[in-house]
Design a protein around this motif. Structure first.
Motif, mmCIF file in Angstrom:
data_model
loop_
_atom_site.group_PDB
_atom_site.id
_atom_site.type_symbol
_atom_site.label_atom_id
_atom_site.label_comp_id
_atom_site.label_asym_id
_atom_site.label_seq_id
_atom_site.Cartn_x
_atom_site.Cartn_y
_atom_site.Cartn_z
ATOM 1 N N THR A 179 -78.713 -5.224 -48.987
ATOM 2 C CA THR A 179 -77.793 -4.309 -48.314
ATOM 3 C C THR A 179 -77.342 -4.926 -46.996
ATOM 4 N N ALA A 180 -76.462 -4.227 -46.290
ATOM 5 C CA ALA A 180 -75.986 -4.732 -44.999
ATOM 6 C C ALA A 180 -77.115 -4.817 -43.981
ATOM 7 N N ASP A 181 -78.134 -3.942 -44.121
ATOM 8 C CA ASP A 181 -79.308 -3.946 -43.225
ATOM 9 C C ASP A 181 -78.876 -3.950 -41.763
ATOM 10 N N VAL A 182 -78.147 -2.913 -41.393
ATOM 11 C CA VAL A 182 -77.550 -2.834 -40.056
ATOM 12 C C VAL A 182 -78.595 -2.921 -38.952
ATOM 13 N N GLU A 183 -79.750 -2.327 -39.156
ATOM 14 C CA GLU A 183 -80.784 -2.302 -38.127
ATOM 15 C C GLU A 183 -81.719 -3.502 -38.199
#
Length: 463
Positions: free
Chosen positions: A232-236
């Motif tokens: 996933t983008a794994d924003v955090e």
């Protein structure tokens, strides 16, 4: 009027034209088409290679390119002179000079060399490929000689050994060639020619990559990607060095030339080269761990006279988590030999599984048409090439030329497969999901699927 600079840089010596729009030149060679090796495995017992020495000095320049003086840079010292070494390449006078032959560093050398070589071969009763202009074929009553040109490397093979010897002599008469014997290493590919077939792999390149990125001591993994954990983008997530990540992706992309088993995993990881997180880096390192455990896998092309063209296509509906686009996968075989494979995220968002499968089938059809055209140069004609799909609705859309309300929004270019089906160039057929080889290019696979793939089409260090 341009000046000419003679540069000695480490082990690389060449001429770089300064002035005008030329500031250096680098040859980029396309990857070896597997279809040529696959076809050669059916007609010739041995494939040979020749190397052209200083190929850029064998082409005749047609364009006007003047030279006033020669600036030499050796060991950090800059000198201006007219070296006698290159006088035979220049027509010098008091006002300057005109290039008579191509020199390294100009834009013209590859094309000038190709024009010179192709003219020489055509004069000696070779036929140039209609589709592939780097393919030259010489036919006699019962035999055939195949010659493939890759800039300064020439690979060739024949149904008759004497034709290979005659070709070597022919090239030595005109050019300064290095005969390197049997083809063993080419464009980064290791080629092992055995009595029962040809084995292609990149085990040396794998070893170099593992050492370069510090993965020599890594624990081997059984598959290139986790099956139940999607990226996933794994924003955090924690950010990592994007330059190292891109370098690792680029190295792996070249390896997919002989390792279709890592194709999907590499393509998925390549989608995160802008905002790279630690989870993405872990995914890439898992691919390296898989290579650590399977460094010598490659492609096996057995000597066999069967040469039918077969294709498989599949899709993963909405598999891209970032934008919910589907992934198309496809692979093509010539006589059971894997010669082409694709993994690509679709450009539009599909509204149904049927649409995603239909788009993937159309993209596979385009690749089949390209292979059909390539094979025409060998005198082979493929009609009604089977394309295997595991979706009945997609097959129905191909066979039914009437536009329904559920398909009218699909872009026109994807209806190419309908036209080819009507012209009998291809035919779509149903295949069971368990026998769908293209499925391996649309999603991560488990250990069982990996072993099945290796058993069918890849071999581990078959020497």
């Amino acid at each position: 009027m341009a000046s000419l600079t003679f540069v000695k840089d480490h082990n690389k010596v060449g001429y770089i034209s300064k002035g005008g729009d030329s500031e250096g030149f680098e040859d980029i060679v396309d990857f070896l088409a597997s279809s040529h090796i696959a076809y050669a495995a059916t007609i010739t017992p041995t494939i040979y290679i020749q190397h052209m020495q200083d190929f850029w000095m064998n082409g005749v320049v047609q364009e006007e390119d003047g030279v006033k003086h020669i600036q030499t840079t050796i060991c950090g010292l800059s000198l201006t002179l007219t070296p006698a070494k290159i006088r035979h390449h220049l027509q010098l006078n008091d006002e300057g000079g005109k290039l008579r032959k191509a020199l390294y560093g100009l834009h013209q050398p590859p094309r000038a060399w190709y024009d010179t070589l192709s003219s020489y071969l055509l004069e000696n009763k070779f036929e140039r490929g209609v589709i592939d202009k780097t393919l030259f074929i010489k036919r006699t009553k019962n035999d055939m000689l195949l010659v493939q040109i890759y800039v300064d490397d020439i690979i060739f093979g024949s149904t008759k050994e004497d034709m290979c010897k005659e070709f070597e002599e022919l090239m030595h008469k005109k050019f300064k060639m290095s005969s390197m014997g049997e083809l063993t290493f080419f464009l980064g590919l290791q080629v092992k020619q055995k009595r029962d077939g040809i084995f292609i792999n990149q085990s040396k390149y794998v070893a170099t990559m593992l050492q370069k990125f510090g993965m020599n001591d890594a624990k081997p993994a059984s598959t290139p990607m986790e099956t139940h954990k999607h990226l996933t983008a794994d924003v955090e997530g924690e950010e990592v060095d994007v330059h190292q990540y891109r370098s690792m992706i680029g190295s792996l992309m070249y390896l997919t030339a002989s390792r279709p088993d890592i194709m999907f995993a590499v393509c998925v990881c390549a989608r995160f080269q802008v905002r790279t997180k630690e989870s993405h880096l872990h995914a890439v390192k898992r691919i390296f761990k898989y290579l650590k455990g399977q460094p010598k896998l490659g492609l096996w092309y057995p000597y066999d006279n069967s040469f039918d063209l077969v294709a498989y296509t599949d899709s993963d509906y909405g598999g891209a988590n970032l934008d919910r686009k589907s992934t198309s996968g496809g692979c093509q075989f010539l006589g059971g030999r894997l010669v082409s494979w694709q993994c690509k995220k679709q450009t539009t968002v599909s509204q149904s599984t049927n649409e995603a499968e239909y788009i993937a089938a159309s993209q596979c059809c385009s690749q089949v048409l390209w292979i059909q055209n390539q094979m025409q140069d060998y005198g082979l004609s493929f009609l009604q090439t089977p394309i295997y799909i595991d979706n009945n609705s997609a097959i129905s859309i191909v066979n039914n030329p009437v536009k329904h309300s559920k398909t009218k929004h699909i872009e026109i270019k994807y209806h190419l497969i309908r036209d080819c089906n009507e012209k009998k160039l291809i035919q779509v057929q149903k295949v069971h999901t368990d026998d769908q080889y293209a499925d391996l290019f649309t999603k991560a696979f488990d250990v069982g699927s990996s072993l099945m793939w290796q058993k069918e089409f890849q071999k581990a260090h078959k020497q």
